[in-house]
Design a protein around this motif. Structure first.
Motif, PDB file in Angstrom:
ATOM      1  N   ASN A  35       2.023 -29.635   0.993  1.00 35.96           N
ATOM      2  CA  ASN A  35       2.371 -31.119   0.439  1.00 35.96           C
ATOM      3  C   ASN A  35       3.024 -31.913   1.348  1.00 35.96           C
ATOM      4  N   LEU A  38       1.026 -32.936   4.170  1.00 39.88           N
ATOM      5  CA  LEU A  38       0.441 -33.814   3.822  1.00 39.88           C
ATOM      6  C   LEU A  38       1.268 -35.127   3.877  1.00 39.88           C
ATOM      7  N   THR A  41       1.480 -36.613   7.385  1.00 40.48           N
ATOM      8  CA  THR A  41       0.353 -36.696   8.157  1.00 40.48           C
ATOM      9  C   THR A  41       0.458 -38.386   7.455  1.00 40.48           C
ATOM     10  N   PHE A  42       0.847 -38.559   6.588  1.00 47.65           N
ATOM     11  CA  PHE A  42       1.047 -40.049   5.626  1.00 47.65           C
ATOM     12  C   PHE A  42       1.636 -40.723   6.538  1.00 47.65           C
ATOM     13  N   TYR A  54      -3.991 -44.944  -0.486  1.00 47.18           N
ATOM     14  CA  TYR A  54      -3.531 -43.460   0.071  1.00 47.18           C
ATOM     15  C   TYR A  54      -1.721 -43.913  -0.189  1.00 47.18           C
ATOM     16  N   LEU A  61       2.139 -36.813  -4.355  1.00 47.26           N
ATOM     17  CA  LEU A  61       2.248 -35.543  -3.563  1.00 47.26           C
ATOM     18  C   LEU A  61       3.916 -35.331  -3.620  1.00 47.26           C
ATOM     19  N   PRO A 280      -3.446 -32.360  -3.311  1.00 46.74           N
ATOM     20  CA  PRO A 280      -4.296 -31.929  -1.632  1.00 46.74           C
ATOM     21  C   PRO A 280      -5.509 -32.163  -1.764  1.00 46.74           C
ATOM     22  N   GLY A 284      -6.712 -35.106   0.308  1.00 46.07           N
ATOM     23  CA  GLY A 284      -5.280 -34.953   1.634  1.00 46.07           C
ATOM     24  C   GLY A 284      -7.142 -33.912   2.424  1.00 46.07           C
ATOM     25  N   PHE A 290      -8.634 -38.874   5.884  1.00 43.30           N
ATOM     26  CA  PHE A 290      -7.077 -37.798   6.082  1.00 43.30           C
ATOM     27  C   PHE A 290      -6.938 -36.822   6.732  1.00 43.30           C
ATOM     28  N   PHE A 291      -8.556 -36.242   6.399  1.00 44.41           N
ATOM     29  CA  PHE A 291      -8.685 -35.005   7.117  1.00 44.41           C
ATOM     30  C   PHE A 291      -8.451 -34.597   8.188  1.00 44.41           C
ATOM     31  N   LEU A 294      -4.812 -34.575   9.904  1.00 49.84           N
ATOM     32  CA  LEU A 294      -4.494 -33.940   9.003  1.00 49.84           C
ATOM     33  C   LEU A 294      -4.816 -32.143   9.978  1.00 49.84           C
TER      34      LEU A 294
END
Length: 330
Positions: A35, A38, A41-42, A54, A61, A280, A284, A290-291, A294
């Motif tokens: 988490n 993620l 990354t956000f 998002y 999250l 996730p 995620g 998003f992937f 990440l």
């Protein structure tokens, strides 16, 4: 001989409980690290914190991470019978009761966002702007606080002043002074999830109609949104079962203490920890944008760590060579 056997059995039981606590700690640490990755990354790309789905994903999250951390602390305190004063437990429980509901309510809001995006695409930019999403988050927390207010109001109306000065093992069950408190909590929880299930089913049916009428790329996008709604529904089901668990555990407690401990451990893993790893998975990993972000972040993170390791290695080698050279000159 009987005493030896009974003491040995007690040691085995204690060891099993300790092993279970260790397993929970490992799972919690793994999910918290995922988490955290993620969440980082956000915040690294502007398109994430300016897009409604998002932003709501980040709320889930943070809520899941907070609940995992707080419930784990309460689990450890309960395991070691660590007592605190009731007034302090009330403060902790307010936060726990609030964020247990924040996640499913946010999931419902995410389902509505997918409904607007697919069934009302021309109004999506207006209804799901960043400003509207911030207002939505405030509404989510306001709606989620109703259950907490109802439970604590019933406790405050029934408890005497001397109760607040006592020291007890902190748990939400501590506020269930009478049988009707349990029924009230169950009724409020089921009302929440009745409304959520209606919204999920409504969104599913509407998106299904659009999916049948769509064609080409639009149809592919619509079916992807439909699968997301189904996953949200499954996650909400797990959250619903989690709120039914205290009733099941209370019934098992009347039968056998060891069975109660095992059932509580199983329900905690299946219906408390497991739903926290589905968010996730849904956004995620299934979301392509998003992937990719990440994946790049993880790749460059490993590269950075590798370069740091090479830098330290070469620095130490250079120091050794300088030292060896100076030694040879002397």
């Amino acid at each position: 001989m009987a005493d030896n056997n009974s003491s040995a059995g007690g040691e085995v039981s204690l060891k099993q409980i300790n092993d279970k606590v260790i397993i929970v700690q490992i799972l919690v640490i793994i999910f918290l690290c995922i988490n955290l990755l993620l969440i980082v990354t956000f915040f690294r790309k502007e398109c994430f914190y300016t897009t409604a789905r998002y932003i709501l994903f980040a709320v889930t999250l943070l809520s899941d991470s907070f609940i995992l951390l707080m419930s784990n602390i309460l689990l450890i305190m309960n395991h070691f019978n660590f007592t605190i004063q009731v007034w302090l437990c009330i403060i902790i429980s307010v936060v726990v009761l609030l964020y247990v509901i924040v996640t499913p309510v946010t999931l419902t809001a995410m389902t509505l966002e997918r409904f607007v995006a697919i069934c009302m695409p021309l109004r999506h930019a207006e209804l799901c702007s960043t400003r509207s999403t911030i207002h939505c988050i405030l509404i989510i927390h306001g709606l989620s606080s109703v259950r907490c207010i109802v439970i604590l109001s019933a406790f405050f109306a029934s408890a005497s002043l001397s109760v607040y000065k006592q020291s007890k093992v902190c748990s939400v069950e501590m506020f269930m002074l009478y049988r009707w408190h349990d029924h009230l909590r169950s009724a409020v929880s089921q009302f929440y999830f009745l409304i959520m299930c209606i919204i999920i089913v409504f969104s599913y049916v509407k998106i299904m109609k659009v999916a049948k009428a769509a064609s080409g790329e639009n149809k592919k996008s619509t079916w992807k949104g439909l699968r997301t709604v189904i996953l949200h529904g499954f996650q909400l089901l797990l959250c619903l079962i989690q709120l039914w668990c205290p009733l099941i555990e209370a019934a098992v407690f009347q039968i056998d203490l060891m069975l109660f401990i095992n059932v509580r451990y199983a329900t905690y893993i299946l219906f408390n920890v497991t739903p926290k790893c589905l968010s996730p998975l849904i956004y995620g990993l299934r979301d392509e944008t998003f992937f990719n972000a990440l994946k790049n972040y993880v790749f460059f993170g490993f590269c950075y760590l590798f370069l740091c390791w090479i830098h330290k290695l070469t620095t130490h080698c250079c120091c050794c060579l300088i030292f060896f050279g100076s030694f040879c000159l002397h």
